[in-house]
Design a protein around this motif. Structure first.
Motif, PDB file in Angstrom:
ATOM      1  N   SER A 168       0.831  -1.164   0.032  1.00  0.00           N
ATOM      2  CA  SER A 168      -0.124   0.051   0.147  1.00  0.00           C
ATOM      3  C   SER A 168       1.008   1.109   0.071  1.00  0.00           C
ATOM      4  N   SER A 169       1.877   1.123   0.277  1.00  0.00           N
ATOM      5  CA  SER A 169       3.013   2.316   0.396  1.00  0.00           C
ATOM      6  C   SER A 169       3.413   2.792  -1.173  1.00  0.00           C
ATOM      7  N   VAL A 226       0.650   3.495  -2.969  1.00  0.00           N
ATOM      8  CA  VAL A 226      -0.609   4.644  -3.216  1.00  0.00           C
ATOM      9  C   VAL A 226       0.090   6.057  -2.986  1.00  0.00           C
ATOM     10  N   GLU A 273       0.576   9.578  -1.489  1.00  0.00           N
ATOM     11  CA  GLU A 273       0.306  10.178  -0.258  1.00  0.00           C
ATOM     12  C   GLU A 273      -0.747  10.602  -0.020  1.00  0.00           C
ATOM     13  N   ARG A 288      -3.628   8.040   0.046  1.00  0.00           N
ATOM     14  CA  ARG A 288      -3.798   6.719   1.044  1.00  0.00           C
ATOM     15  C   ARG A 288      -4.555   6.806   2.165  1.00  0.00           C
ATOM     16  N   TYR A 348      -7.828   5.886   0.784  1.00  0.00           N
ATOM     17  CA  TYR A 348      -7.678   4.315   0.276  1.00  0.00           C
ATOM     18  C   TYR A 348      -7.933   3.427   1.661  1.00  0.00           C
ATOM     19  N   SER A 349      -7.725   4.085   2.669  1.00  0.00           N
ATOM     20  CA  SER A 349      -7.582   3.120   3.995  1.00  0.00           C
ATOM     21  C   SER A 349      -9.249   2.964   4.271  1.00  0.00           C
ATOM     22  N   ASP A 401      -2.092  -4.312   5.989  1.00  0.00           N
ATOM     23  CA  ASP A 401      -1.007  -3.376   6.460  1.00  0.00           C
ATOM     24  C   ASP A 401      -0.462  -4.093   7.843  1.00  0.00           C
ATOM     25  N   TYR A 406       1.269   2.825   8.462  1.00  0.00           N
ATOM     26  CA  TYR A 406       0.534   4.131   8.293  1.00  0.00           C
ATOM     27  C   TYR A 406      -0.700   4.264   9.157  1.00  0.00           C
TER      28      TYR A 406
END
Length: 280
Positions: free
Chosen positions: A212-213, A215, A217, A220, A223-224, A233, A247
């Protein structure tokens, strides 16, 4: 449980306890039924199969191979300092658990229709026992991860001790979403066709084959909103260690959404529960 008897004729009426307190006590009283349903489903799943429980190993393993070739070898995506197969499989474990739980829970009430229409017991027993069956597959598939670690001489850090916490979050997400789909599938049978689409679509919008890193910033946090982003994650943070980072804002957002899914799933299931026997 309340028992009523009429004067005109001998008639026994069995119904659920009228208070919430009685209902939750009934869950404990019917724990043996919970064990029976879970064990029965485990036996039925692998009955008369040629290679038995190995099916729980083949599917995630082949998916891991495909994702490793496509995202790791062809797309050359980052692997957070770990071998790419381990990166993928550390996400495949919670995703397969979640996906299997959705599939099993959504059909659990329909499959046990005869039981629901004949006797009283807390209906929550049925879909939650289906989640336990999926957890058995999760534990079996974990052997692949151990094998990959041995193959690549990969030793996890102290973070592995936090893995039970993220397994618990995966349980909440699976039960919450499963209760919603089980209830909706009783009311609207179309959901038996929708669930496979949800599972397939969710596989590609969740960070299973990639980190997912990657994606951006600015996207992100949004996205969560996918509850499985935080779960995956978390698994990777616990298993990979090293360069893997969590994150935190996104994880807290996913965790909050998982809790909301769990609480609302129980609420909706309890709301619809009294009508299950009539609709089925």
């Amino acid at each position: 449980m309340n028992i009523q008897q009429t004067t005109s004729q001998q008639e026994l009426v069995i119904e659920a306890g009228r208070t919430e307190k009685q209902y939750w006590q009934d869950l404990w009283r019917y724990r043996e039924l919970f064990y029976f349903l879970a064990w029965r489903d485990i036996l039925v799943r692998y009955k008369q199969t040629v290679i038995g429980i190995a099916w729980a190993l083949i599917r995630p393993f082949l998916t891991m191979v495909v994702f490793t070739i496509v995202f790791g070898n062809l797309a050359k995506l980052p692997s957070e300092g770990a071998p790419y197969p381990i990166l993928v499989f550390s996400a495949m474990l919670p995703w397969q658990f979640f996906a299997n739980s959705l599939s099993e829970c959504s059909n659990s009430l329909i499959t046990n229709a005869n039981l629901l229409s004949k006797v009283y017991f807390p209906r929550l027993v049925v879909p939650t026992s289906a989640v336990v069956v999926s957890f058995v597959d999760f534990m079996v598939s974990g052997m692949i991860l151990l094998g990959l670690m041995a193959w690549y001489n990969f030793v996890p850090s102290w973070r592995i001790l936090t893995l039970p916490l993220f397994i618990g979050v995966a349980f909440l997400a699976s039960i919450g979403a499963g209760l919603w789909l089980a209830s909706l599938n009783v009311q609207y049978r179309d959901f038996r066709y929708i669930v496979p689409f949800i599972v397939q679509f969710g596989l590609y919008i969740s960070p299973v084959g990639f980190s997912s890193s990657i994606v951006p910033e600015e996207w992100r946090f949004i996205y969560s909103l996918n509850p499985m982003v935080g779960v995956i994650d978390g698994f990777r943070w616990a298993i990979l260690g090293g360069e893997s980072s969590l994150y935190l804002p996104g994880f807290l957002l996913s965790l909050g959404f998982v809790v909301l899914l769990f609480v609302s799933g129980i609420w909706y299931f309890r709301k619809m529960e009294r009508a299950f026997a009539d609709v089925i």
